[in-house]
Write an enzyme that holds these catalytic residues in place. Structure first.
Site, PDB file in Angstrom:
ATOM      1  N   PHE A  21       0.848  -1.189   0.000  1.00  0.00           N
ATOM      2  CA  PHE A  21       0.000   0.000   0.000  1.00  0.00           C
ATOM      3  C   PHE A  21       0.884   1.241   0.000  1.00  0.00           C
ATOM      4  CE2 PHE A  21      -3.115   3.044   1.667  1.00  0.00           C
ATOM      5  CZ  PHE A  21      -4.201   2.734   0.872  1.00  0.00           C
ATOM      6  N   HIS A  87      -9.129   6.253  10.856  1.00  0.00           N
ATOM      7  CA  HIS A  87      -8.442   5.019  10.453  1.00  0.00           C
ATOM      8  C   HIS A  87      -6.931   5.138  10.650  1.00  0.00           C
ATOM      9  CE1 HIS A  87      -6.801   2.190   7.350  1.00  0.00           C
ATOM     10  NE2 HIS A  87      -7.644   1.393   7.982  1.00  0.00           N
TER      11      HIS A  87
END
Length: 154
Positions: A21, A87
């Site tokens: 990612f 998050h």
């Protein structure tokens, strides 16, 4: 008596756990880490790389590799960039705790090379531009810590 880790990578076996990612950042961190290990005499054949989907998966794979007995050090590389939700905070906290726990449980140095930045610009700066390459810095720490632990065992 003083204990000190030397920055000589000869005969060290190192694994890098890197998140896919934000790979435009983590790829640069990986290049910096590998280049630095090689410059400090770690044989290229003694550098393994494990790719994980995201930063949250890093501690589990780092633990498995550190517990294998095959490595003198584990380098963790990832990039978490703050977004509009909470998050970021959850991921950063849990990944940091997870990597720290692996250090405690395995007695293998697990180096925290995971960027936690407020913006893409900050991440780019830490991946080889203004603020150096944090992957390279993590590699230096890995070499020093691996050698330090070896000197303590002796």
């Amino acid at each position: 008596m003083n204990f000190e880790g030397k920055l000589i990578g000869k005969e060290l076996k190192v694994v890098i756990v890197v998140s896919r990612f934000n790979d435009f950042i983590t790829g640069r961190l990986l290049e910096g880490a590998k280049d630095t290990l090689i410059r400090h005499d770690v044989n290229e054949d003694n550098i393994d790389v494990a790719f994980v989907p995201g930063a949250f998966e890093i501690p589990l794979v780092a633990k498995k590799l550190a517990s294998s007995g095959n490595y003198d050090a584990v380098i963790t590389l990832g990039c978490v960039i703050r977004g509009a939700t909470s998050h970021f905070d959850y991921v950063c906290n849990e990944v940091a705790k997870g990597v720290s726990k692996v250090n405690d449980q395995t007695n293998v140095p697990v180096i925290f090379g995971i960027l936690t930045t407020e913006s893409i610009e900050q991440a780019v700066e830490r991946a080889g531009t203004k603020a150096g390459n944090k992957g390279a810095e993590a590699a230096v720490s890995a070499i020093e810590m691996a050698n330090l632990l070896k000197s303590i065992k002796a």
